[in-house]
Design a protein around this motif. Structure first.
Motif, PDB file in Angstrom:
ATOM      1  N   LYS A   7      44.063  40.781  44.891  1.00 36.61           N
ATOM      2  CA  LYS A   7      43.642  40.917  43.487  1.00 36.61           C
ATOM      3  C   LYS A   7      44.842  41.372  42.657  1.00 36.61           C
ATOM      4  O   LYS A   7      45.730  42.081  43.168  1.00 36.61           O
ATOM      5  CB  LYS A   7      42.531  41.974  43.355  1.00 36.61           C
ATOM      6  N   LEU A   8      44.852  41.033  41.402  1.00 36.82           N
ATOM      7  CA  LEU A   8      45.907  41.508  40.508  1.00 36.82           C
ATOM      8  C   LEU A   8      45.679  43.013  40.260  1.00 36.82           C
ATOM      9  O   LEU A   8      44.528  43.468  40.294  1.00 36.82           O
ATOM     10  CB  LEU A   8      45.849  40.759  39.180  1.00 36.82           C
ATOM     11  N   ASN A   9      46.753  43.735  40.018  1.00 41.20           N
ATOM     12  CA  ASN A   9      46.597  45.177  39.763  1.00 41.20           C
ATOM     13  C   ASN A   9      45.702  45.429  38.564  1.00 41.20           C
ATOM     14  O   ASN A   9      44.898  46.349  38.537  1.00 41.20           O
ATOM     15  CB  ASN A   9      47.962  45.818  39.505  1.00 41.20           C
ATOM     16  N   GLU A  10      45.883  44.591  37.570  1.00 46.30           N
ATOM     17  CA  GLU A  10      45.049  44.695  36.365  1.00 46.30           C
ATOM     18  C   GLU A  10      44.474  43.331  36.074  1.00 46.30           C
ATOM     19  O   GLU A  10      45.156  42.318  36.255  1.00 46.30           O
ATOM     20  CB  GLU A  10      45.899  45.126  35.164  1.00 46.30           C
ATOM     21  N   GLU A  11      43.259  43.301  35.597  1.00 45.21           N
ATOM     22  CA  GLU A  11      42.657  42.014  35.255  1.00 45.21           C
ATOM     23  C   GLU A  11      43.438  41.374  34.103  1.00 45.21           C
ATOM     24  O   GLU A  11      43.813  42.063  33.153  1.00 45.21           O
ATOM     25  CB  GLU A  11      41.213  42.247  34.819  1.00 45.21           C
ATOM     26  N   LYS A  12      43.684  40.059  34.229  1.00 43.55           N
ATOM     27  CA  LYS A  12      44.321  39.332  33.123  1.00 43.55           C
ATOM     28  C   LYS A  12      43.230  38.668  32.297  1.00 43.55           C
ATOM     29  O   LYS A  12      42.245  38.186  32.866  1.00 43.55           O
ATOM     30  CB  LYS A  12      45.251  38.240  33.662  1.00 43.55           C
ATOM     31  N   VAL A  13      43.406  38.637  30.998  1.00 40.02           N
ATOM     32  CA  VAL A  13      42.415  37.944  30.169  1.00 40.02           C
ATOM     33  C   VAL A  13      43.115  36.988  29.212  1.00 40.02           C
ATOM     34  O   VAL A  13      44.200  37.265  28.714  1.00 40.02           O
ATOM     35  CB  VAL A  13      41.526  38.908  29.353  1.00 40.02           C
ATOM     36  N   PHE A  14      42.494  35.841  29.004  1.00 41.23           N
ATOM     37  CA  PHE A  14      42.942  34.893  27.990  1.00 41.23           C
ATOM     38  C   PHE A  14      41.930  34.955  26.850  1.00 41.23           C
ATOM     39  O   PHE A  14      40.724  34.841  27.102  1.00 41.23           O
ATOM     40  CB  PHE A  14      42.929  33.459  28.537  1.00 41.23           C
ATOM     41  N   LYS A  15      42.395  35.122  25.643  1.00 42.02           N
ATOM     42  CA  LYS A  15      41.474  35.029  24.502  1.00 42.02           C
ATOM     43  C   LYS A  15      40.993  33.587  24.431  1.00 42.02           C
ATOM     44  O   LYS A  15      41.775  32.650  24.612  1.00 42.02           O
ATOM     45  CB  LYS A  15      42.194  35.369  23.190  1.00 42.02           C
ATOM     46  N   ASP A  16      39.727  33.409  24.184  1.00 42.38           N
ATOM     47  CA  ASP A  16      39.192  32.046  24.147  1.00 42.38           C
ATOM     48  C   ASP A  16      38.162  31.939  23.019  1.00 42.38           C
ATOM     49  O   ASP A  16      37.266  32.784  22.917  1.00 42.38           O
ATOM     50  CB  ASP A  16      38.520  31.727  25.498  1.00 42.38           C
ATOM     51  N   PRO A  17      38.294  30.939  22.160  1.00 38.23           N
ATOM     52  CA  PRO A  17      37.374  30.848  21.012  1.00 38.23           C
ATOM     53  C   PRO A  17      35.936  30.534  21.411  1.00 38.23           C
ATOM     54  O   PRO A  17      35.023  30.807  20.655  1.00 38.23           O
ATOM     55  CB  PRO A  17      37.960  29.726  20.163  1.00 38.23           C
ATOM     56  N   VAL A  18      35.729  29.988  22.587  1.00 45.45           N
ATOM     57  CA  VAL A  18      34.367  29.613  22.993  1.00 45.45           C
ATOM     58  C   VAL A  18      33.718  30.730  23.818  1.00 45.45           C
ATOM     59  O   VAL A  18      32.581  31.124  23.556  1.00 45.45           O
ATOM     60  CB  VAL A  18      34.378  28.287  23.796  1.00 45.45           C
ATOM     61  N   HIS A  19      34.431  31.228  24.806  1.00 43.22           N
ATOM     62  CA  HIS A  19      33.833  32.238  25.695  1.00 43.22           C
ATOM     63  C   HIS A  19      34.329  33.650  25.392  1.00 43.22           C
ATOM     64  O   HIS A  19      34.082  34.562  26.163  1.00 43.22           O
ATOM     65  CB  HIS A  19      34.146  31.886  27.158  1.00 43.22           C
TER      66      HIS A  19
END
Lengths: 431, 170
Positions: A7-19
């Motif tokens: 697992k990654l040390n920290e969760e990565k997030v992508f901003k997404d206009p739909v979700h």
């Protein structure tokens, strides 16, 4: 720790206009997103030529692939501890969701038709060939790339896994309907996905929908129906597709007849001959294709340069409704008249049918053609959706199809008003 | 004449060579098997729950019905509807104006029509995996079609049938 469990040390997030957010915690998923074959999807538009009709529709296969991954991630979160669900399949599902469109090429619909290619073949080649994606998947476990390829190819033995990515209510469709609605700006395509995800239940062979969620699914089917006719089958987009296909046909024909291009079409040569190899295929993205179209605007061949100028500057063909059965004689006369007017009818008089487009309708699975959407009734029985829902039944009955005749009205208008040919052509087209 | 409805014309030519086809599933599998025997149909197939299936073919058939070139008859069976397809007079008329260059396929179609859709599903599934070795194809059939429980005899018959289809030229 095994690579597949990292697992990654920290969760990565992508901003997404739909979700709103796409969440990544698995090292494998993060590595796949960074692979060049996946990054290439940024340079392939999700809706091909639709941006010429809906100016916002510039979103890419990259956006969509992340979206499908995110939906599957959420579904699997809901499936945890449910019967029939094997948590060992989780990473496989996520990888297949993320990579399902990997083989799409530039303006893939037209390219595939003209050069007789299938993006699914290239998806398989990227997964199984000498690629970064394959190297990452191979690190997960022996035979893992083959498993991902089987899920995407729909030949994986666990049909439940396949149905998450590919069935009549799957993560792929749920993402593209919402995403395409968002980027085109239309008000169709919206449905309560959160509700659908809550009422999805894993069964032995497929995902089914709890009967109480039927109305949410009706909304999804309706939005699918509306999106096809309002966005995917839009006649202006079809005009752009017609011109694009004709550009590719013309360039191929010129190459085959020994025409000397001012700019050698290096990136197209393997497409003109037979099937390009993977390296050649991946080298031709939409930016490269558009570069050629712009340069070909100055080619000596008047048909190629005209078609390219039309595509680049959005000077599209006009169209009329056309019935090939009732208007066969008119077609034959138009064909002769276009020749007489100096407009090659093979390039400037085109019948386009709804079946020339790649989108599909809801089908209730009559005669075991396709697996339909099943509702899980309170007594645990399964019922096919259209047998329970009047709304769905009404739109999965007789299918609407259409044919349009495309032609360059501007070229006809340029002809002298004294021309009998012009007069007769316009008479046939507009009555 | 030019390429108007070229792919539709190929399908009409197929119906002209086959009198009538009963069953959508059978139709799907027959076109697929012909395609794998070098008949240049352009409908694209994907693997679905019941084997190779082409949404393009389904759509094109719907168009041909809506145009009046193909006649579709719906018959109610126990748990499902069954469909019959025939070329209409208008379809025949259209074909007169159209030069369709396809290998003769009448004999092969007749042979396939005599088989059950279950058998044609097996044959088309085996053809879908034909890039694999014979043992791998059979293994695939056992895993992706486990519910159909195909017997060794059926699989052997399917191999023979594939050979026969490829041998038969008309």
């Amino acid at each position: 720790m095994a690579y597949k469990d990292e697992k990654l040390n920290e969760e990565k997030v992508f901003k997404d206009p739909v979700h709103r957010y796409v969440h990544i915690r698995d090292r494998v998923i993060w590595d796949l997103v960074g692979a060049p074959e996946f990054q290439r999807l940024r340079r392939v538009k999700q809706l091909g030529t639709s941006y010429l009709t809906f100016h916002g529709a510039e979103h890419s296969r990259f956006n969509h692939s992340l979206g499908v991954y995110e939906i599957v991630r959420r579904i699997l979160h809901n499936f945890e501890d449910r019967p029939n669900w094997d948590p060992n399949e989780r990473l496989l599902c996520l990888c297949a969701a993320l990579l399902h469109d990997l083989g799409h090429g530039p303006f893939s619909h037209s390219f595939e038709k003209v050069f007789k290619l299938d993006h699914e073949d290239f998806t398989q080649e990227i997964l199984l060939g000498d690629t970064t994606i394959n190297a990452i998947l191979s690190k997960v476990e022996n035979g893992f790339p083959e498993k991902v390829a089987d899920v995407i190819n729909k030949t994986y033995p666990n049909k439940l896994v396949v149905s998450l990515i590919s069935s009549q209510i799957d993560a792929d469709r749920m993402d593209y309907l919402q995403r395409d609605a968002y980027f085109t700006g239309v008000s169709y395509g919206h449905f309560d996905m959160e509700r659908i995800l809550r009422v999805m239940r894993p069964m032995e062979d497929q995902v089914v929908i709890k009967e109480s969620g039927m109305h949410a699914v009706e909304d999804y089917i309706m939005s699918r129906y509306q999106m096809y006719w309002q966005v995917y089958f839009h006649p202006v987009t079809r005009s752009a597709e017609v011109i694009l296909s004709k550009i590719l046909h013309r360039a191929k024909e010129l190459h085959e007849t020994g025409y000397k291009f001012a700019l050698k079409p290096t990136h197209f040569l393997s497409f003109f001959k037979e099937k390009p190899n993977l390296k050649e295929y991946l080298a031709l993205d939409e930016a490269v294709a558009m570069y050629y179209f712009q340069i070909w605007m100055n080619e000596e061949d008047p048909i190629l340069s005209d078609l390219c100028e039309r595509f680049v500057n959005r000077r599209l063909f006009k169209y009329i409704e056309f019935n090939p059965n009732l208007q066969m004689n008119e077609w034959m006369e138009l064909y002769r008249l276009f020749n007489k007017a100096g407009l090659n009818p093979d390039y400037y008089l085109v019948v386009d049918s709804s079946s020339d487009l790649p989108y599909d309708f809801y089908r209730p699975g009559e005669e075991e053609e396709r697996l339909p959407i099943h509702l899980l009734m309170p007594n645990q029985e399964l019922k096919e959706l259209s047998r329970q829902s009047d709304i769905v039944e009404s739109i999965s009955g007789k299918k609407r199809t259409d044919h349009k005749l495309y032609f360059p009205l501007d070229r006809l208008e340029e002809m002298s008003n004294r021309s009998k040919t012009k007069k007769r052509i316009l008479e046939i087209l507009y009555g | 004449m030019s390429r108007m409805l070229e792919n539709h014309a190929k399908l009409m030519h197929f119906f002209a060579s086959s009198d009538e086809i009963v069953g959508r599933k059978k139709l799907q599998k027959i076109i697929y098997i012909l395609k794998k025997c070098e008949v240049p149909f352009e409908e694209r197939y994907q693997f679905h729950f019941y084997g190779p299936y082409s949404e393009e073919l389904t759509l094109r058939i719907e168009e041909l019905c809506n145009l009046g070139f193909i006649n579709e008859t719906k018959e109610e069976k126990k748990n499902y509807y069954q469909y019959r397809y025939q070329l209409t007079d208008a379809g025949n008329e259209f074909l007169k104006h159209y030069q369709v260059e396809l290998p003769a396929m009448g004999e092969r179609i007749t042979k396939m029509k005599e088989k059950s859709s279950r058998f044609l599903e097996l044959v088309s599934t085996m053809l879908y995996f034909e890039h694999l070795s014979r043992e791998e194809v059979e293994e695939k059939v056992r895993t992706v079609k486990s519910k159909q429980n195909y017997t060794v005899d059926e699989i052997n018959e399917a191999w023979g049938f594939i050979e026969e289809m490829r041998r038969t030229l008309h």
